[in-house]
Scaffold this motif. Sequence first.
Motif, PDB file in Angstrom:
ATOM      1  N   GLU A  13       1.353 -33.929 -27.416  1.00 40.39           N
ATOM      2  CA  GLU A  13       0.888 -32.709 -27.245  1.00 40.39           C
ATOM      3  C   GLU A  13      -0.452 -32.782 -26.227  1.00 40.39           C
ATOM      4  O   GLU A  13      -0.736 -32.190 -25.161  1.00 40.39           O
ATOM      5  CB  GLU A  13       0.421 -31.962 -28.247  1.00 40.39           C
ATOM      6  N   LYS A  14      -1.261 -33.907 -26.376  1.00 37.83           N
ATOM      7  CA  LYS A  14      -2.294 -34.283 -25.476  1.00 37.83           C
ATOM      8  C   LYS A  14      -2.096 -34.490 -24.238  1.00 37.83           C
ATOM      9  O   LYS A  14      -2.553 -34.226 -23.285  1.00 37.83           O
ATOM     10  CB  LYS A  14      -3.217 -35.382 -26.225  1.00 37.83           C
ATOM     11  N   VAL A  15      -0.876 -35.223 -24.117  1.00 36.28           N
ATOM     12  CA  VAL A  15      -0.467 -35.674 -22.664  1.00 36.28           C
ATOM     13  C   VAL A  15      -0.034 -34.361 -21.900  1.00 36.28           C
ATOM     14  O   VAL A  15      -0.326 -34.317 -20.832  1.00 36.28           O
ATOM     15  CB  VAL A  15       0.832 -36.541 -22.748  1.00 36.28           C
ATOM     16  N   VAL A  16       0.837 -33.696 -22.725  1.00 36.90           N
ATOM     17  CA  VAL A  16       1.559 -32.271 -22.073  1.00 36.90           C
ATOM     18  C   VAL A  16       0.077 -31.339 -21.488  1.00 36.90           C
ATOM     19  O   VAL A  16      -0.042 -31.001 -20.436  1.00 36.90           O
ATOM     20  CB  VAL A  16       2.102 -31.503 -22.948  1.00 36.90           C
ATOM     21  N   LEU A  17      -0.868 -31.202 -22.334  1.00 40.21           N
ATOM     22  CA  LEU A  17      -2.316 -30.510 -22.118  1.00 40.21           C
ATOM     23  C   LEU A  17      -2.793 -31.066 -20.913  1.00 40.21           C
ATOM     24  O   LEU A  17      -3.357 -30.558 -19.827  1.00 40.21           O
ATOM     25  CB  LEU A  17      -2.980 -30.423 -23.331  1.00 40.21           C
ATOM     26  N   LEU A  18      -3.039 -32.505 -20.907  1.00 37.52           N
ATOM     27  CA  LEU A  18      -3.637 -33.271 -19.896  1.00 37.52           C
ATOM     28  C   LEU A  18      -2.876 -32.864 -18.308  1.00 37.52           C
ATOM     29  O   LEU A  18      -3.462 -32.736 -17.307  1.00 37.52           O
ATOM     30  CB  LEU A  18      -3.908 -34.646 -20.085  1.00 37.52           C
ATOM     31  N   GLU A  19      -1.667 -33.172 -18.493  1.00 41.61           N
ATOM     32  CA  GLU A  19      -0.761 -32.794 -17.095  1.00 41.61           C
ATOM     33  C   GLU A  19      -0.968 -31.446 -16.760  1.00 41.61           C
ATOM     34  O   GLU A  19      -1.008 -31.245 -15.566  1.00 41.61           O
ATOM     35  CB  GLU A  19       0.788 -32.848 -17.502  1.00 41.61           C
ATOM     36  N   GLN A  20      -0.802 -30.429 -17.625  1.00 37.65           N
ATOM     37  CA  GLN A  20      -1.378 -29.092 -17.223  1.00 37.65           C
ATOM     38  C   GLN A  20      -2.637 -28.892 -16.437  1.00 37.65           C
ATOM     39  O   GLN A  20      -2.775 -28.235 -15.544  1.00 37.65           O
ATOM     40  CB  GLN A  20      -1.016 -27.993 -18.545  1.00 37.65           C
ATOM     41  N   ARG A  21      -3.329 -29.470 -17.056  1.00 38.46           N
ATOM     42  CA  ARG A  21      -4.740 -29.405 -16.658  1.00 38.46           C
ATOM     43  C   ARG A  21      -4.892 -30.040 -15.191  1.00 38.46           C
ATOM     44  O   ARG A  21      -5.597 -29.558 -14.414  1.00 38.46           O
ATOM     45  CB  ARG A  21      -5.915 -29.773 -17.518  1.00 38.46           C
ATOM     46  N   LEU A  22      -4.458 -31.255 -15.141  1.00 35.56           N
ATOM     47  CA  LEU A  22      -4.405 -31.996 -14.055  1.00 35.56           C
ATOM     48  C   LEU A  22      -3.851 -31.144 -12.830  1.00 35.56           C
ATOM     49  O   LEU A  22      -4.096 -31.304 -11.803  1.00 35.56           O
ATOM     50  CB  LEU A  22      -3.797 -33.329 -14.326  1.00 35.56           C
ATOM     51  N   SER A  23      -2.639 -30.474 -13.174  1.00 35.30           N
ATOM     52  CA  SER A  23      -1.987 -29.752 -12.360  1.00 35.30           C
ATOM     53  C   SER A  23      -2.707 -28.838 -11.500  1.00 35.30           C
ATOM     54  O   SER A  23      -2.588 -28.409 -10.498  1.00 35.30           O
ATOM     55  CB  SER A  23      -0.567 -29.550 -12.583  1.00 35.30           C
ATOM     56  N   ARG A  24      -3.630 -28.262 -12.185  1.00 36.83           N
ATOM     57  CA  ARG A  24      -4.371 -27.090 -11.769  1.00 36.83           C
ATOM     58  C   ARG A  24      -5.843 -27.295 -11.359  1.00 36.83           C
ATOM     59  O   ARG A  24      -6.471 -26.433 -11.215  1.00 36.83           O
ATOM     60  CB  ARG A  24      -4.183 -25.840 -12.681  1.00 36.83           C
ATOM     61  N   SER A  25      -6.143 -28.585 -11.496  1.00 37.64           N
ATOM     62  CA  SER A  25      -7.624 -29.036 -11.414  1.00 37.64           C
ATOM     63  C   SER A  25      -7.711 -29.648  -9.814  1.00 37.64           C
ATOM     64  O   SER A  25      -6.924 -30.188  -9.252  1.00 37.64           O
ATOM     65  CB  SER A  25      -7.804 -30.079 -12.298  1.00 37.64           C
ATOM     66  N   GLY A  26      -9.172 -29.475  -9.452  1.00 39.73           N
ATOM     67  CA  GLY A  26      -9.459 -30.249  -8.176  1.00 39.73           C
ATOM     68  C   GLY A  26      -9.920 -31.670  -8.711  1.00 39.73           C
ATOM     69  O   GLY A  26      -9.906 -31.890  -9.742  1.00 39.73           O
ATOM     70  N   GLU A  27     -10.289 -32.442  -7.625  1.00 39.48           N
ATOM     71  CA  GLU A  27     -10.716 -33.700  -7.461  1.00 39.48           C
ATOM     72  C   GLU A  27     -11.729 -34.101  -8.429  1.00 39.48           C
ATOM     73  O   GLU A  27     -11.495 -34.889  -9.584  1.00 39.48           O
ATOM     74  CB  GLU A  27     -10.793 -34.187  -6.145  1.00 39.48           C
ATOM     75  N   ALA A  28     -12.869 -33.298  -8.779  1.00 45.03           N
ATOM     76  CA  ALA A  28     -13.889 -33.672  -9.660  1.00 45.03           C
ATOM     77  C   ALA A  28     -13.610 -33.271 -11.063  1.00 45.03           C
ATOM     78  O   ALA A  28     -13.609 -34.258 -11.657  1.00 45.03           O
ATOM     79  CB  ALA A  28     -14.990 -32.546  -9.200  1.00 45.03           C
ATOM     80  N   GLU A  29     -12.600 -32.566 -11.306  1.00 48.59           N
ATOM     81  CA  GLU A  29     -12.391 -32.242 -12.657  1.00 48.59           C
ATOM     82  C   GLU A  29     -11.197 -33.368 -13.085  1.00 48.59           C
ATOM     83  O   GLU A  29     -11.367 -33.641 -14.098  1.00 48.59           O
ATOM     84  CB  GLU A  29     -11.725 -30.962 -12.704  1.00 48.59           C
ATOM     85  N   ARG A  30     -10.174 -33.986 -12.257  1.00 48.02           N
ATOM     86  CA  ARG A  30      -9.462 -35.102 -12.495  1.00 48.02           C
ATOM     87  C   ARG A  30     -10.337 -36.150 -12.706  1.00 48.02           C
ATOM     88  O   ARG A  30      -9.716 -37.043 -13.744  1.00 48.02           O
ATOM     89  CB  ARG A  30      -8.354 -34.963 -11.442  1.00 48.02           C
ATOM     90  N   LEU A  31     -11.108 -36.299 -11.947  1.00 44.39           N
ATOM     91  CA  LEU A  31     -11.903 -37.588 -12.320  1.00 44.39           C
ATOM     92  C   LEU A  31     -12.654 -37.390 -13.572  1.00 44.39           C
ATOM     93  O   LEU A  31     -12.814 -38.531 -14.324  1.00 44.39           O
ATOM     94  CB  LEU A  31     -13.022 -37.772 -11.203  1.00 44.39           C
ATOM     95  N   ARG A  32     -12.975 -36.263 -14.101  1.00 44.01           N
ATOM     96  CA  ARG A  32     -13.755 -36.044 -15.318  1.00 44.01           C
ATOM     97  C   ARG A  32     -12.684 -36.217 -16.457  1.00 44.01           C
ATOM     98  O   ARG A  32     -12.908 -36.753 -17.676  1.00 44.01           O
ATOM     99  CB  ARG A  32     -14.242 -34.730 -15.562  1.00 44.01           C
ATOM    100  N   LEU A  33     -11.411 -36.051 -16.117  1.00 45.89           N
ATOM    101  CA  LEU A  33     -10.273 -36.205 -17.500  1.00 45.89           C
ATOM    102  C   LEU A  33      -9.796 -37.542 -17.304  1.00 45.89           C
ATOM    103  O   LEU A  33      -9.043 -38.033 -18.345  1.00 45.89           O
ATOM    104  CB  LEU A  33      -9.205 -35.199 -16.811  1.00 45.89           C
ATOM    105  N   ARG A  34     -10.041 -38.445 -16.260  1.00 36.27           N
ATOM    106  CA  ARG A  34      -9.503 -39.641 -16.516  1.00 36.27           C
ATOM    107  C   ARG A  34      -9.945 -40.518 -17.708  1.00 36.27           C
ATOM    108  O   ARG A  34      -9.165 -41.188 -18.176  1.00 36.27           O
ATOM    109  CB  ARG A  34     -10.105 -40.499 -15.173  1.00 36.27           C
ATOM    110  N   PRO A  35     -11.215 -40.413 -18.355  1.00 36.48           N
ATOM    111  CA  PRO A  35     -11.492 -41.140 -19.701  1.00 36.48           C
ATOM    112  C   PRO A  35     -10.360 -40.774 -20.716  1.00 36.48           C
ATOM    113  O   PRO A  35     -10.127 -41.540 -21.620  1.00 36.48           O
ATOM    114  CB  PRO A  35     -12.852 -40.780 -19.789  1.00 36.48           C
TER     115      PRO A  35
END
Length: 71
Positions: A8-30
């Motif tokens: 479920e976490k992976v699915v949520l991360l995929e969804q967030r990453l798909s609609r995020s800008g570069e700065a947000e993706r970098l914050r999600l990396r950890p």
Amino acid sequence: MMDRELEEKVVLLEQRLSRSGEAERLRLRPSVLRIIQTLKSTDQPIPRRLRTIEARLEEDAYDEMFDNMPI
């Protein structure tokens, strides 16, 4: 196979990453790296889609690093 909570976490991360800008993706990396570390520490295989996410985030991190270098 990942347990349901990690899946479920992976699915949520995929969804967030798909609609995020570069700065947000970098914050999600950890978060992605923590999931991968959890899987590794329990000797579970890393799903291909999670490796794909990790690779994209790594590319973003390298791009960010080199974009900020002086010429």
